[in-house]
Write a protein that holds these residues in place. Structure first.
Motif, short mmCIF file in Angstrom:
data_model
loop_
_atom_site.label_atom_id
_atom_site.label_comp_id
_atom_site.label_asym_id
_atom_site.label_seq_id
_atom_site.Cartn_x
_atom_site.Cartn_y
_atom_site.Cartn_z
N LEU A 45 0.85 -1.19 0.00
CA LEU A 45 0.00 0.00 0.00
C LEU A 45 0.89 1.24 0.00
N LEU A 46 0.59 2.18 -0.90
CA LEU A 46 1.40 3.39 -1.02
C LEU A 46 0.59 4.60 -0.59
N GLY A 47 1.20 5.46 0.20
CA GLY A 47 0.53 6.69 0.62
C GLY A 47 1.54 7.81 0.73
N VAL A 48 1.03 9.03 0.71
CA VAL A 48 1.86 10.18 1.08
C VAL A 48 1.86 10.23 2.60
N GLN A 49 0.70 10.50 3.17
CA GLN A 49 0.54 10.40 4.62
C GLN A 49 0.21 8.96 4.98
N ALA A 50 0.56 8.57 6.18
CA ALA A 50 0.22 7.24 6.67
C ALA A 50 -1.30 7.11 6.80
N PRO A 51 -1.82 5.89 6.78
CA PRO A 51 -3.26 5.72 6.97
C PRO A 51 -3.74 6.37 8.26
N ALA A 52 -4.90 6.96 8.21
CA ALA A 52 -5.49 7.57 9.40
C ALA A 52 -6.01 6.48 10.32
N PRO A 53 -6.14 6.79 11.63
CA PRO A 53 -6.67 5.78 12.56
C PRO A 53 -7.98 5.15 12.11
N ALA A 54 -8.80 5.91 11.40
CA ALA A 54 -10.07 5.36 10.92
C ALA A 54 -9.86 4.24 9.91
N ASP A 55 -8.68 4.18 9.30
CA ASP A 55 -8.38 3.14 8.31
C ASP A 55 -7.59 1.97 8.89
N TYR A 56 -7.21 2.03 10.14
CA TYR A 56 -6.34 0.98 10.70
C TYR A 56 -6.96 -0.40 10.56
N LEU A 57 -8.27 -0.50 10.77
CA LEU A 57 -8.91 -1.82 10.71
C LEU A 57 -8.99 -2.36 9.29
N LEU A 58 -8.72 -1.52 8.30
CA LEU A 58 -8.67 -1.98 6.91
C LEU A 58 -7.33 -2.60 6.55
N LEU A 59 -6.31 -2.35 7.38
CA LEU A 59 -4.98 -2.90 7.12
C LEU A 59 -4.98 -4.41 7.33
N GLN A 60 -4.27 -5.10 6.45
CA GLN A 60 -4.27 -6.56 6.46
C GLN A 60 -2.98 -7.11 7.07
N PRO A 61 -3.05 -8.18 7.86
CA PRO A 61 -1.84 -8.80 8.38
C PRO A 61 -0.90 -9.17 7.24
N GLY A 62 0.37 -8.84 7.40
CA GLY A 62 1.36 -9.13 6.38
C GLY A 62 1.48 -8.06 5.31
N GLN A 63 0.62 -7.06 5.37
CA GLN A 63 0.65 -5.98 4.38
C GLN A 63 1.81 -5.02 4.65
N THR A 64 2.40 -4.48 3.59
CA THR A 64 3.45 -3.47 3.72
C THR A 64 2.89 -2.12 3.33
N VAL A 65 3.15 -1.12 4.16
CA VAL A 65 2.65 0.24 3.89
C VAL A 65 3.85 1.18 3.84
N LEU A 66 4.02 1.81 2.67
CA LEU A 66 5.12 2.75 2.44
C LEU A 66 4.53 4.15 2.39
N ALA A 67 4.90 5.00 3.35
CA ALA A 67 4.33 6.34 3.45
C ALA A 67 5.18 7.16 4.42
N PHE A 68 4.86 8.44 4.53
CA PHE A 68 5.47 9.27 5.57
C PHE A 68 4.74 8.95 6.88
N TRP A 69 5.25 7.98 7.62
CA TRP A 69 4.58 7.50 8.84
C TRP A 69 4.75 8.44 10.02
N MET A 70 5.93 8.98 10.23
CA MET A 70 6.20 9.86 11.37
C MET A 70 5.78 9.19 12.69
N LEU A 71 6.07 7.92 12.83
CA LEU A 71 5.60 7.16 14.00
C LEU A 71 6.09 7.71 15.34
N PRO A 72 7.28 8.31 15.44
CA PRO A 72 7.67 8.85 16.75
C PRO A 72 6.72 9.92 17.29
N ALA A 73 5.94 10.54 16.41
CA ALA A 73 5.00 11.58 16.86
C ALA A 73 3.60 11.01 17.09
#
Length: 372
Positions: free
Chosen positions: A71-99
């Motif tokens: 899955l490709l994004g500019v911004q990371a998936p929003a919390p509302a989309d988290y449940l759409l994420l699939q186990p084993g899926q790779t997401v490439l985006a500006f995650w900014m996870l430390p924030a």
């Protein structure tokens, strides 16, 4: 591989993860690309452009998530989309996870995804190509937008950044001599502004002086020197950051009292938590707020306002990594590419970035490169 490009959901995010030219390259190599309808519209790329490039345009958001291994994004998936994420899926985006909030991070780990942050992909020389491409654009925009914010009509003190015959230019202070800071300094110097550049690293300052036109004054960014610079600055562009880590707070609220009323301060580390004690994210059409008489601008995705240019720049930079992930698969791509591996925060739900594990108190499980 099946690759998905959802429409960005963050407010005022006009970019799209991949332009049709990038999609065409993937399709020609035998990969399937699913694009959510309207994903590229605000960047000037309609559904028809993606269909002509060989993509399948889908009209249900969950279909993009469910069909895609990557899955490709500019911004990371929003919390509302988290449940759409699939186990084993790779997401490439500006995650900014430390924030991110700790609870949101735990949900992502439970989804067992691999999260690769474009901002954290870094080569052996410490260069972050994706961050660089957006920082170059943000630096140029910082001067354009900052010059506007100095105008009376936008809350500023009524100063022309460039000055005029017999009238001195604005005093511009730039904190951080990285890519964004240097791009801003170059643009401002070209317009005739008075620029002072600060950084904690004398080596970065030396490098900046060699690259920038003229003899731009510089200072080491000690608390004392920052306070001195704030006292005469009309416009401050703050951009200190560490790739993949939370931004350091370099300007406290007490320091703001040294600034002249109606001066402008722009926090370009806001997407990684902000470098001002008084920062909070803002968005267009209301990008500013005032604290103690100082106008704050803290828009985390400024390149989005030049969406077409930024999307093309991002496609040029991200395209080779997308192809690598698609051709080799995530595990082999991470094993064979150290720069890409540095960008991985989570792998199959496990925390594989040590700085993230320390920040949130998570078990650290480094990605293991298979022996050959």
């Amino acid at each position: 591989m099946d690759i998905g490009i959802p429409k960005e959901s963050l407010a005022r995010e006009h970019r799209v993860a991949l332009a049709p030219s990038g999609v065409k390259t993937l399709v020609e190599r035998g990969h399937r690309v699913y694009v959510e309808t309207g994903a590229g519209g605000e960047a000037g790329h309609g559904d028809g452009d993606y269909q002509s490039a060989g993509a399948t345009v889908v009209y249900a958001r969950d279909e993009v998530f469910h069909r895609s291994g990557l899955l490709l994004g500019v911004q990371a998936p929003a919390p509302a989309d988290y449940l759409l994420l699939q186990p084993g899926q790779t997401v490439l985006a500006f995650w900014m996870l430390p924030a991110l909030h700790a609870e949101s991070l735990r949900v992502l780990m439970d989804r067992q995804i691999t999260a690769i942050g474009l901002e954290a992909i870094e080569d052996d020389d410490g260069r972050a190509p994706a961050l660089t491409s957006m920082s170059e654009i943000a630096g140029a925009l910082a001067v354009i937008v900052g010059a506007g914010l100095l105008l009376n009509e936008f809350g500023g003190k009524g100063i022309l950044l460039t000055g005029a015959p017999g009238v001195p230019p604005a005093q511009l202070v730039i904190l951080g001599a990285g890519v964004l800071g240097q791009a801003a300094a170059r643009a401002a110097a070209g317009l005739g502004a008075e620029v002072l550049l600060l950084d904690v690293s004398t080596e970065k300052l030396r490098e900046a002086v060699d690259r920038l036109p003229g003899r731009m004054p510089t200072m080491v960014a000690s608390p004392h020197n920052i306070e001195r610079a704030l006292s005469f600055a009309d416009l401050v562009i703050a951009a200190p950051a560490v790739h993949g880590d939370r931004a350091p707070v370099v300007i406290t609220r007490a320091m703001l009292k040294r600034m002249k009323p109606r001066s402008v301060i722009m926090d370009f580390a806001i997407d990684m938590g902000g470098c001002l004690e008084t920062s909070r994210p803002t968005y267009f059409p209301n990008p500013t707020y005032e604290v103690d008489g100082i106008l704050h601008f803290c828009v985390p995705n400024l390149p989005a306002i030049v969406a077409r240019s930024a999307t093309l720049a991002l496609t040029n930079t991200v395209g080779p990594w997308v192809m690598e992930l698609a051709e080799k698969g995530t595990d082999a791509a991470l094993a064979g590419d150290r720069a890409l591996r540095r960008g991985a925060y989570l792998h199959g739900g496990r925390c594989v970035k040590e700085s993230l594990s320390q920040l949130f108190g998570l078990p650290f499980q480094p990605f293991s490169v298979p022996e050959r």
